[in-house]
Write a protein that holds these residues in place. Structure first.
Motif, mmCIF file in Angstrom:
data_model
loop_
_atom_site.group_PDB
_atom_site.id
_atom_site.type_symbol
_atom_site.label_atom_id
_atom_site.label_comp_id
_atom_site.label_asym_id
_atom_site.label_seq_id
_atom_site.Cartn_x
_atom_site.Cartn_y
_atom_site.Cartn_z
ATOM 1 N N UNK A 11 9.735 -0.265 -2.642
ATOM 2 C CA UNK A 11 9.113 -0.546 -1.649
ATOM 3 C C UNK A 11 8.072 -1.706 -1.986
ATOM 4 N N UNK A 12 7.552 -1.652 -3.320
ATOM 5 C CA UNK A 12 6.542 -2.757 -3.764
ATOM 6 C C UNK A 12 7.397 -3.803 -4.148
ATOM 7 N N UNK A 13 8.516 -3.727 -4.530
ATOM 8 C CA UNK A 13 9.180 -5.218 -4.834
ATOM 9 C C UNK A 13 9.449 -5.836 -3.488
ATOM 10 N N UNK A 68 9.928 9.796 -5.635
ATOM 11 C CA UNK A 68 8.928 9.058 -5.140
ATOM 12 C C UNK A 68 8.606 8.047 -5.893
ATOM 13 N N UNK A 69 8.430 8.054 -7.018
ATOM 14 C CA UNK A 69 8.143 6.809 -8.112
ATOM 15 C C UNK A 69 9.065 5.669 -7.794
ATOM 16 N N UNK A 83 3.276 5.918 -2.749
ATOM 17 C CA UNK A 83 4.350 6.587 -3.372
ATOM 18 C C UNK A 83 4.436 6.780 -4.747
ATOM 19 N N UNK A 84 4.247 5.769 -5.594
ATOM 20 C CA UNK A 84 4.222 5.756 -6.814
ATOM 21 C C UNK A 84 3.002 6.602 -7.706
ATOM 22 N N UNK A 85 1.957 6.706 -7.018
ATOM 23 C CA UNK A 85 0.816 7.642 -7.338
ATOM 24 C C UNK A 85 1.217 9.126 -7.113
ATOM 25 N N UNK A 86 1.613 9.202 -5.841
ATOM 26 C CA UNK A 86 2.059 10.725 -5.454
ATOM 27 C C UNK A 86 3.075 11.112 -6.605
ATOM 28 N N UNK A 133 0.752 -1.110 -0.032
ATOM 29 C CA UNK A 133 -0.068 0.016 0.085
ATOM 30 C C UNK A 133 0.936 1.311 0.101
ATOM 31 N N UNK A 134 1.896 1.176 0.858
ATOM 32 C CA UNK A 134 2.736 2.597 0.764
ATOM 33 C C UNK A 134 3.513 2.466 -0.445
#
Length: 83
Positions: free
Chosen positions: A43-45, A36-37, A9-12, A4-5
């Protein structure tokens, strides 16, 4: 939580890079968005790796004969070890 985090961060970051048309003297908004992307992707990986890590389980079975009734009693114990 890490997925989720990472998505947040990717969207922001994408909003800061592609949707905002604001110029600020003391900060490059596009660079912050790209940072941020990148952080969101990392973080997603890490979150996906932590979700798919291997776990081992140990099952112990014991059999005994009850001396009072002569019945055979079997008990199982299961434990999961995180690697």
């Amino acid at each position: 939580m890490s997925l989720g985090l990472g998505i947040f961060l990717l969207v922001v970051g994408a909003i800061m890079v592609f949707a905002l048309n604001v110029t600020v003297e003391w900060m490059d908004i596009e660079l912050v968005g790209y940072i941020l992307m990148g952080a969101g992707a990392v973080i997603m990986v890490i979150g996906i790796v932590l979700l798919t890590r291997k776990r081992s389980s140990i099952t112990t079975t014991r059999s005994a004969v009850d001396p009072a009734s002569g019945e055979q009693v079997t008990s199982q114990k299961r434990s999961v070890d995180d690697i």
